[in-house]
Design a protein around this motif. Sequence first.
Motif, PDB file in Angstrom:
ATOM      1  N   MET A   1       0.828  -1.170   0.000  1.00 24.69           N
ATOM      2  CA  MET A   1       0.000   0.000   0.000  1.00 24.69           C
ATOM      3  C   MET A   1       0.880   1.245   0.000  1.00 24.69           C
ATOM      4  N   LYS A   2       0.505   2.215  -0.770  1.00 27.16           N
ATOM      5  CA  LYS A   2       1.138   3.524  -0.785  1.00 27.16           C
ATOM      6  C   LYS A   2       0.021   4.538  -0.917  1.00 27.16           C
ATOM      7  N   GLN A   3      -0.161   5.373   0.110  1.00 29.68           N
ATOM      8  CA  GLN A   3      -1.302   6.292   0.152  1.00 29.68           C
ATOM      9  C   GLN A   3      -0.882   7.587   0.838  1.00 29.68           C
ATOM     10  N   ASP A   4      -1.336   8.712   0.309  1.00 25.39           N
ATOM     11  CA  ASP A   4      -1.083   9.992   0.958  1.00 25.39           C
ATOM     12  C   ASP A   4      -2.247  10.341   1.877  1.00 25.39           C
ATOM     13  N   ILE A   5      -1.910  10.879   3.047  1.00 20.45           N
ATOM     14  CA  ILE A   5      -2.917  11.354   3.989  1.00 20.45           C
ATOM     15  C   ILE A   5      -2.535  12.767   4.426  1.00 20.45           C
ATOM     16  N   ILE A   6      -3.497  13.491   4.939  1.00 18.59           N
ATOM     17  CA  ILE A   6      -3.254  14.829   5.478  1.00 18.59           C
ATOM     18  C   ILE A   6      -3.100  14.729   6.997  1.00 18.59           C
ATOM     19  N   VAL A   7      -2.055  15.359   7.517  1.00 22.84           N
ATOM     20  CA  VAL A   7      -1.890  15.472   8.959  1.00 22.84           C
ATOM     21  C   VAL A   7      -1.971  16.951   9.333  1.00 22.84           C
ATOM     22  N   ARG A   8      -2.552  17.191  10.496  1.00 23.50           N
ATOM     23  CA  ARG A   8      -2.703  18.558  11.013  1.00 23.50           C
ATOM     24  C   ARG A   8      -2.071  18.631  12.395  1.00 23.50           C
ATOM     25  N   ILE A   9      -1.235  19.645  12.580  1.00 21.81           N
ATOM     26  CA  ILE A   9      -0.605  19.895  13.870  1.00 21.81           C
ATOM     27  C   ILE A   9      -1.143  21.224  14.386  1.00 21.81           C
TER      28      ILE A   9
ATOM     29  N   GLU B   1      -4.991  14.417  13.283  1.00 20.06           N
ATOM     30  CA  GLU B   1      -4.696  15.671  13.963  1.00 20.06           C
ATOM     31  C   GLU B   1      -4.092  15.409  15.338  1.00 20.06           C
ATOM     32  N   THR B   2      -3.153  16.267  15.704  1.00 19.70           N
ATOM     33  CA  THR B   2      -2.621  16.270  17.054  1.00 19.70           C
ATOM     34  C   THR B   2      -2.577  17.702  17.562  1.00 19.70           C
ATOM     35  N   GLN B   3      -2.717  17.839  18.855  1.00 14.26           N
ATOM     36  CA  GLN B   3      -2.573  19.132  19.500  1.00 14.26           C
ATOM     37  C   GLN B   3      -1.402  19.053  20.458  1.00 14.26           C
TER      38      GLN B   3
ATOM     39  N   ALA C   1       2.876  33.854  15.887  1.00 15.13           N
ATOM     40  CA  ALA C   1       1.920  33.585  16.963  1.00 15.13           C
ATOM     41  C   ALA C   1       1.374  34.889  17.510  1.00 15.13           C
ATOM     42  N   LEU C   2       0.065  34.942  17.625  1.00 14.57           N
ATOM     43  CA  LEU C   2      -0.620  36.068  18.244  1.00 14.57           C
ATOM     44  C   LEU C   2      -1.308  35.542  19.491  1.00 14.57           C
ATOM     45  N   ALA C   3      -2.578  35.745  19.626  1.00 15.52           N
ATOM     46  CA  ALA C   3      -3.267  35.335  20.857  1.00 15.52           C
ATOM     47  C   ALA C   3      -4.103  34.080  20.665  1.00 15.52           C
ATOM     48  N   GLN C   4      -3.827  33.281  19.633  1.00 14.48           N
ATOM     49  CA  GLN C   4      -4.621  32.079  19.423  1.00 14.48           C
ATOM     50  C   GLN C   4      -3.734  30.917  18.975  1.00 14.48           C
ATOM     51  N   ASP C   5      -4.325  29.733  18.968  1.00 12.67           N
ATOM     52  CA  ASP C   5      -3.623  28.547  18.483  1.00 12.67           C
ATOM     53  C   ASP C   5      -3.315  28.737  16.997  1.00 12.67           C
ATOM     54  N   ILE C   6      -2.262  28.066  16.530  1.00 10.22           N
ATOM     55  CA  ILE C   6      -1.964  28.058  15.102  1.00 10.22           C
ATOM     56  C   ILE C   6      -1.890  26.614  14.632  1.00 10.22           C
ATOM     57  N   ARG C   7      -2.130  26.422  13.340  1.00 11.96           N
ATOM     58  CA  ARG C   7      -2.141  25.053  12.838  1.00 11.96           C
ATOM     59  C   ARG C   7      -1.410  24.944  11.517  1.00 11.96           C
ATOM     60  N   PHE C   8      -0.923  23.734  11.282  1.00 17.18           N
ATOM     61  CA  PHE C   8      -0.193  23.407  10.068  1.00 17.18           C
ATOM     62  C   PHE C   8      -0.780  22.123   9.498  1.00 17.18           C
ATOM     63  N   GLU C   9      -0.846  22.050   8.175  1.00 13.55           N
ATOM     64  CA  GLU C   9      -1.307  20.825   7.511  1.00 13.55           C
ATOM     65  C   GLU C   9      -0.323  20.464   6.414  1.00 13.55           C
ATOM     66  N   CYS C  10      -0.095  19.166   6.268  1.00  8.24           N
ATOM     67  CA  CYS C  10       0.764  18.690   5.192  1.00  8.24           C
ATOM     68  C   CYS C  10       0.367  17.265   4.816  1.00  8.24           C
ATOM     69  N   SER C  11       0.855  16.861   3.667  1.00  6.33           N
ATOM     70  CA  SER C  11       0.602  15.511   3.171  1.00  6.33           C
ATOM     71  C   SER C  11       1.769  14.610   3.562  1.00  6.33           C
ATOM     72  N   VAL C  12       1.434  13.415   4.023  1.00  4.34           N
ATOM     73  CA  VAL C  12       2.422  12.407   4.403  1.00  4.34           C
ATOM     74  C   VAL C  12       2.080  11.133   3.641  1.00  4.34           C
ATOM     75  N   THR C  13       3.090  10.482   3.100  1.00  5.52           N
ATOM     76  CA  THR C  13       2.884   9.223   2.389  1.00  5.52           C
ATOM     77  C   THR C  13       2.997   8.061   3.373  1.00  5.52           C
ATOM     78  N   VAL C  14       1.999   7.196   3.350  1.00  3.72           N
ATOM     79  CA  VAL C  14       1.996   5.992   4.181  1.00  3.72           C
ATOM     80  C   VAL C  14       2.334   4.820   3.280  1.00  3.72           C
ATOM     81  N   LYS C  15       3.328   4.040   3.684  1.00  6.69           N
ATOM     82  CA  LYS C  15       3.724   2.857   2.918  1.00  6.69           C
ATOM     83  C   LYS C  15       3.745   1.657   3.845  1.00  6.69           C
ATOM     84  N   GLY C  16       3.481   0.520   3.258  1.00  2.79           N
ATOM     85  CA  GLY C  16       3.585  -0.714   4.030  1.00  2.79           C
ATOM     86  C   GLY C  16       2.484  -1.688   3.674  1.00  2.79           C
TER      87      GLY C  16
END
Length: 152
Positions: free
Chosen positions: A1-9, A120-122, A38-53
């Motif tokens: 399997m080789k699949q891209d997923i979105i992760v959010r931090i 997603e992770t916080q 950074a201002l007065a709120q949370d910030i977030r990042f998203e990117c694509s990660v390839t899952v293999k296996g």
Amino acid sequence: MKQDIIVRIVLQKPTEGVDFGLQKGSGHPYETIQLQQALAQDIRFECSVTVKGDRQKDEKPGFFGPFVQGSPPEKFIYIDIGTYAGQTESIWGRRLKVPLRGITWDTIEEVITSSDLVLETQVPGSGKDGSPACATVKPFGGWKINKLNAYM
């Protein structure tokens, strides 16, 4: 399997006035993207990660791509901070390691069955002293499935 997923931090309560960005690439020629101050709120990042296996052969999924750092079994994503994120006047020059651990095949399969799901992770954006968090996130609360257009 080789699949891209979105992760959010999601960085919770990052140190105000400090630049944070997602590191793309490794070594000296890396690039910091999704740069945010950074201002007065949370910030977030998203990117694509390839899952293999292969679920039948591999106990855990493998993670690859331009945002994935490290070697198995401790792959991670870097958040660049202050001077590492290109903020030359900052007194901070740090990186935050967000581990890609604890993600199971069941979780991966659930995310890839729907185009509107992300992992997603916080994580804390600052330490107890108010300075930007750095090194490996501790304690790490893990990854959860969430909607693409929402966050926890």
